[in-house]
Design a protein around this motif. Structure first.
Motif, PDB file in Angstrom:
ATOM      1  N   VAL A  99      75.774 -24.583 -64.240  1.00 30.82           N
ATOM      2  CA  VAL A  99      74.921 -23.567 -64.854  1.00 30.82           C
ATOM      3  C   VAL A  99      74.559 -22.524 -63.793  1.00 30.82           C
ATOM      4  CG1 VAL A  99      72.706 -23.092 -65.997  1.00 30.82           C
ATOM      5  CG2 VAL A  99      73.950 -25.201 -66.516  1.00 30.82           C
ATOM      6  N   VAL A 100      74.495 -21.267 -64.208  1.00 33.99           N
ATOM      7  CA  VAL A 100      74.084 -20.178 -63.314  1.00 33.99           C
ATOM      8  C   VAL A 100      72.750 -19.632 -63.787  1.00 33.99           C
ATOM      9  CG1 VAL A 100      74.656 -17.909 -62.379  1.00 33.99           C
ATOM     10  CG2 VAL A 100      76.490 -19.555 -62.875  1.00 33.99           C
ATOM     11  N   LEU A 101      71.766 -19.563 -62.881  1.00 28.56           N
ATOM     12  CA  LEU A 101      70.499 -18.895 -63.157  1.00 28.56           C
ATOM     13  C   LEU A 101      70.632 -17.481 -62.611  1.00 28.56           C
ATOM     14  CD1 LEU A 101      67.644 -21.440 -62.298  1.00 28.56           C
ATOM     15  CD2 LEU A 101      68.359 -20.626 -64.544  1.00 28.56           C
ATOM     16  N   MET A 102      70.627 -16.475 -63.471  1.00 26.96           N
ATOM     17  CA  MET A 102      70.967 -15.101 -63.067  1.00 26.96           C
ATOM     18  C   MET A 102      69.819 -14.132 -63.340  1.00 26.96           C
ATOM     19  SD  MET A 102      73.938 -13.264 -62.232  1.00 26.96           S
ATOM     20  CE  MET A 102      75.324 -13.917 -63.174  1.00 26.96           C
ATOM     21  N   ASP A 103      69.362 -13.475 -62.288  1.00 25.26           N
ATOM     22  CA  ASP A 103      68.369 -12.421 -62.447  1.00 25.26           C
ATOM     23  C   ASP A 103      69.008 -11.247 -63.184  1.00 25.26           C
ATOM     24  OD1 ASP A 103      66.061 -10.927 -62.214  1.00 25.26           O
ATOM     25  OD2 ASP A 103      66.426 -10.332 -60.143  1.00 25.26           O
ATOM     26  N   VAL A 104      68.213 -10.489 -63.914  1.00 26.68           N
ATOM     27  CA  VAL A 104      68.739  -9.347 -64.663  1.00 26.68           C
ATOM     28  C   VAL A 104      68.871  -8.118 -63.777  1.00 26.68           C
ATOM     29  CG1 VAL A 104      68.251  -7.706 -66.514  1.00 26.68           C
ATOM     30  CG2 VAL A 104      67.921 -10.146 -66.907  1.00 26.68           C
ATOM     31  N   VAL A 105      67.807  -7.779 -63.055  1.00 20.32           N
ATOM     32  CA  VAL A 105      67.778  -6.560 -62.257  1.00 20.32           C
ATOM     33  C   VAL A 105      68.142  -6.884 -60.807  1.00 20.32           C
ATOM     34  CG1 VAL A 105      66.398  -4.613 -61.475  1.00 20.32           C
ATOM     35  CG2 VAL A 105      65.994  -5.599 -63.740  1.00 20.32           C
ATOM     36  N   MET A 106      69.311  -6.398 -60.372  1.00 27.78           N
ATOM     37  CA  MET A 106      69.785  -6.626 -59.011  1.00 27.78           C
ATOM     38  C   MET A 106      70.596  -5.430 -58.533  1.00 27.78           C
ATOM     39  SD  MET A 106      71.068 -10.615 -59.098  1.00 27.78           S
ATOM     40  CE  MET A 106      72.260 -10.300 -60.417  1.00 27.78           C
ATOM     41  N   MET A 112      69.837 -16.260 -68.166  1.00 26.97           N
ATOM     42  CA  MET A 112      69.304 -15.044 -67.565  1.00 26.97           C
ATOM     43  C   MET A 112      67.816 -15.188 -67.277  1.00 26.97           C
ATOM     44  SD  MET A 112      72.115 -13.374 -67.556  1.00 26.97           S
ATOM     45  CE  MET A 112      71.560 -11.757 -66.979  1.00 26.97           C
ATOM     46  N   LEU A 113      67.391 -14.622 -66.140  1.00 30.39           N
ATOM     47  CA  LEU A 113      65.990 -14.618 -65.734  1.00 30.39           C
ATOM     48  C   LEU A 113      65.495 -13.185 -65.674  1.00 30.39           C
ATOM     49  CD1 LEU A 113      66.054 -17.183 -62.781  1.00 30.39           C
ATOM     50  CD2 LEU A 113      65.074 -17.562 -65.044  1.00 30.39           C
ATOM     51  N   SER A 114      64.291 -12.953 -66.154  1.00 31.83           N
ATOM     52  CA  SER A 114      63.758 -11.595 -66.132  1.00 31.83           C
ATOM     53  C   SER A 114      62.237 -11.616 -66.088  1.00 31.83           C
ATOM     54  CB  SER A 114      64.229 -10.821 -67.372  1.00 31.83           C
ATOM     55  OG  SER A 114      63.694  -9.515 -67.392  1.00 31.83           O
ATOM     56  N   SER A 115      61.673 -10.569 -65.496  1.00 24.89           N
ATOM     57  CA  SER A 115      60.211 -10.428 -65.489  1.00 24.89           C
ATOM     58  C   SER A 115      59.736  -9.846 -66.805  1.00 24.89           C
ATOM     59  CB  SER A 115      59.766  -9.522 -64.328  1.00 24.89           C
ATOM     60  OG  SER A 115      60.142 -10.082 -63.092  1.00 24.89           O
ATOM     61  N   PHE A 116      60.612  -9.079 -67.451  1.00 25.23           N
ATOM     62  CA  PHE A 116      60.252  -8.445 -68.723  1.00 25.23           C
ATOM     63  C   PHE A 116      61.467  -8.426 -69.643  1.00 25.23           C
ATOM     64  CE2 PHE A 116      59.980  -4.675 -71.473  1.00 25.23           C
ATOM     65  CZ  PHE A 116      58.787  -4.960 -72.131  1.00 25.23           C
ATOM     66  N   PRO A 117      61.332  -8.953 -70.859  1.00 23.14           N
ATOM     67  CA  PRO A 117      62.482  -9.031 -71.776  1.00 23.14           C
ATOM     68  C   PRO A 117      62.697  -7.745 -72.576  1.00 23.14           C
ATOM     69  CG  PRO A 117      60.600 -10.079 -72.793  1.00 23.14           C
ATOM     70  CD  PRO A 117      60.137  -9.592 -71.435  1.00 23.14           C
ATOM     71  N   GLY A 118      63.327  -6.747 -71.969  1.00 25.45           N
ATOM     72  CA  GLY A 118      63.615  -5.521 -72.700  1.00 25.45           C
ATOM     73  C   GLY A 118      64.554  -5.787 -73.862  1.00 25.45           C
ATOM     74  N   GLU A 119      64.339  -5.105 -74.973  1.00 25.30           N
ATOM     75  CA  GLU A 119      65.121  -5.358 -76.189  1.00 25.30           C
ATOM     76  C   GLU A 119      66.622  -5.195 -75.940  1.00 25.30           C
ATOM     77  OE1 GLU A 119      63.715  -2.984 -79.391  1.00 25.30           O
ATOM     78  OE2 GLU A 119      61.671  -3.756 -79.296  1.00 25.30           O
TER      79      GLU A 119
END
Length: 213
Positions: A50-57, A80-87
């Motif tokens: 499994v890969v834990l992937m940040d969205v903004v990089m 996917m990991l994110s601080s804010f779930p943009g639509e």
């Protein structure tokens, strides 16, 4: 053991996720990467489950890296990991094959649960990501959402009362092409005539910037 690759551009976040993984007996830290491009190389090297992937990089963002990983290995499981779930981001991630979308403020148990679900082939979204996805789907399903730029232009001329010949002259297109666009507009809006199309367009704000006479 579920081997997990951690991808995030912040060193402290990667260290925190590594510590989190090591707290569970069934999860193992397989490696890390600071951006999407490095993630591709790490994926080939570590062979994670499994890969834990940040969205903004930087260099390559999470969604682009997700697409690239899935192109290499259609069975790649990415959360996917994110601080804010943009639509748009949630929608793009799920459409690109993400197995999960979790906020960075999730608890250790919630994140571990998402990893296990992804490993077992099940998708999981945080409540916030689910709401964002629902809103995006509702937005895209609104009348006129699938109209092309040219169809919107033709519709604007229709709203001014121009016939097919007049629209064709204004847009430097053939009358048959305009007829094709008009038919497509009626079909996409689910109406049977030009008057209904214009009325629906006005009702749903599809003609906010009317063309000048």
């Amino acid at each position: 053991m579920i081997k997990v690759l951690v991808v995030d551009d912040h060193t402290m976040v990667r260290a925190g996720l590594r510590a989190l993984l090591e707290a569970f007996d069934d999860l193992a830290f397989a490696g890390e990467a600071p951006d999407g491009e490095a993630a591709l190389m790490a994926f080939d090297r570590c062979k994670p489950d499994v890969v834990l992937m940040d969205v903004v990089m930087p260099r390559m963002d999470g969604v682009a890296a997700l697409k690239a990983l899935r192109a290499r290995d259609p069975n790649a499981r990415v959360v996917m990991l994110s601080s804010f779930p943009g639509e748009d981001v949630v929608q793009q991630a799920i459409a690109s094959g993400a197995m999960g979308f979790v906020l960075k403020n999730a608890t250790a148990e919630e994140l571990a649960h998402a990893i296990r679900k992804a490993y077992n082939g099940s998708r999981i979204l945080s409540p916030e990501a689910t709401d964002a996805l629902v809103h995006a789907m509702r937005r895209d399903s609104a009348p006129g959402a699938d109209l092309t730029a040219r169809e919107r232009e033709v519709l604007a001329h229709m709203a001014r009362g121009l016939n097919n010949s007049e629209i064709a002259e204004r847009l430097f297109l053939s009358v048959s092409t305009i007829k094709f666009h008009v038919s497509a507009i009626l079909s996409k809006l689910g109406v049977t005539n030009r008057v209904e199309a214009v009325a629906l367009a006005l009702q749903h704000g599809l003609l906010r910037d009317p063309l000048p006479a």
